[in-house]
Design an enzyme around this catalytic site. Sequence first.
Site, PDB file in Angstrom:
ATOM      1  N   THR A 320       0.833  -1.209   0.000  1.00  0.00           N
ATOM      2  CA  THR A 320       0.000   0.000   0.000  1.00  0.00           C
ATOM      3  C   THR A 320       0.866   1.257   0.000  1.00  0.00           C
ATOM      4  OG1 THR A 320      -0.094   0.229   2.398  1.00  0.00           O
ATOM      5  CG2 THR A 320      -1.721  -1.236   1.392  1.00  0.00           C
ATOM      6  N   CYS A 321       0.210   2.398  -0.206  1.00  0.00           N
ATOM      7  CA  CYS A 321       0.956   3.659  -0.260  1.00  0.00           C
ATOM      8  C   CYS A 321       1.218   4.236   1.126  1.00  0.00           C
ATOM      9  CB  CYS A 321       0.186   4.674  -1.097  1.00  0.00           C
ATOM     10  SG  CYS A 321       0.002   4.103  -2.788  1.00  0.00           S
ATOM     11  N   ASP A 322       0.754   3.560   2.165  1.00  0.00           N
ATOM     12  CA  ASP A 322       0.910   4.064   3.527  1.00  0.00           C
ATOM     13  C   ASP A 322       2.316   3.764   4.052  1.00  0.00           C
ATOM     14  OD1 ASP A 322       0.771   4.649   6.199  1.00  0.00           O
ATOM     15  OD2 ASP A 322      -1.193   3.749   6.487  1.00  0.00           O
ATOM     16  N   SER A 323       2.980   4.807   4.603  1.00  0.00           N
ATOM     17  CA  SER A 323       4.346   4.601   5.093  1.00  0.00           C
ATOM     18  C   SER A 323       4.383   3.718   6.345  1.00  0.00           C
ATOM     19  CB  SER A 323       5.011   5.944   5.395  1.00  0.00           C
ATOM     20  OG  SER A 323       4.203   6.657   6.300  1.00  0.00           O
ATOM     21  N   ASN A 360      -6.399   0.091  -0.402  1.00  0.00           N
ATOM     22  CA  ASN A 360      -5.644   0.481  -1.600  1.00  0.00           C
ATOM     23  C   ASN A 360      -5.851  -0.473  -2.780  1.00  0.00           C
ATOM     24  OD1 ASN A 360      -2.338   2.047  -1.239  1.00  0.00           O
ATOM     25  ND2 ASN A 360      -4.359   2.911  -1.368  1.00  0.00           N
TER      26      ASN A 360
END
Length: 391
Positions: A320-323, A360
């Site tokens: 996903t794009c979440d850090s 996502n």
Amino acid sequence: MKARSFPSVASIIERLNPSYPVFIVWPEVLREKARLFVEHFSGDVLYAVKCNPHPFVLKALSEGGITSYDTASLPEIAAVRELLPDADCYFNHPVKGRGAIDSAADVYGITDFVVDHEVEIDKIEEIAGRDVTVAVRFETDGKGAVYNLSSKFGAPPEEAVRLLKIVHERGMRAGLTFHVGSQCLDPDAYRSALKRAVEIMEKADVPLQFLDIGGGFPAPYAGVHVDLEAMLADIAAAVKELGITLPLLCEPGRALVADGCSLLLQVHLRKGDAIYVNEGIYGCLSEVNIGNFVMPARAFGKGGRALTGAPKAFRVFGPTCDSLDVMDGPFLVPDDIEEGDWIEVGLMGAYSLALATGFNGFVTDTVLRVDGRPHWLEEAMPLAEAETLSA
Ligand code: PLP
């Protein structure tokens, strides 16, 4: 009829070449774990469905001898009854919506409930009537568990005594239950909870149908030694020493299913000491950072390439794009791993698929069965192993 055989992990990679992760169920291992609990626990073994409600898992456990289920919601009850119409379902969530109690009793004929507050007794009496068994859940100290479930549920001992008396006075059947916390590593946890149960039973002095000792049995993540047979023998000894003669129930989740599933994921990019893979904390790996679990793993080189590097704990980024979607060394893999290689992560049966979100657009919905026993059970628990695919 010819017994159905399932493909090997290597042939899943070769034939399907999926770019999404594949969740693998090992029915033989699940059947074996179910048999172990049924043989070594001197009472009824309820599978805690929340841990992994996939039909392949439910089916294998039932083939191994599990006939009763700890369910926490209507969808869980429905999932069990759809597949196993004769299964005994207990509605063991201590806090239930009125509609859920109504449908559980009316549609599914459920007569076993759990409470830890007087209002829940009122609800059950009003909606399901008095011809039910209401088990009172008391709190434990949660010592030695990765998840202390008593921070959320469980009445203090004096309150449990009062609730048991209320259940009895209202003409309902009473039971007593506790949960020592999930992934419980304190060898004395069950013994001290059983002592507390005896104190509560003595003070309440009402007839009880059963004592349910809950779940909490651990899985053997790296560094954790688990001997379930010895644990169950110790519980049996404690029950005897304490003079408990009531029928017993237990509700294992993690220990029944962790061993019986793995997760096949693919490396999409390597950046130095970090790999970016197609599964992460919003998918099946959400527990990894909470419990600091380290799983056994083996790697498959892309296109049959041999992986010969030393085992290495990479920083692993999820898709996903979440850090936040990052894990520090959840498994070891050969240090020459590259983009396109595959990793099979073991001990993935518990709280994995059940917690995957689809955030996502990364959905883990390919679930396949594989025959035989997985690599981490066949060998002496290797932490990392490289496999060469036949070309
Ligand atoms: N029973 C109840 C009521 C639970 O809430 C849980 C887990 O949350 C379990 C059983 C299963 O616990 P475990 O997976 O630790 O065995």
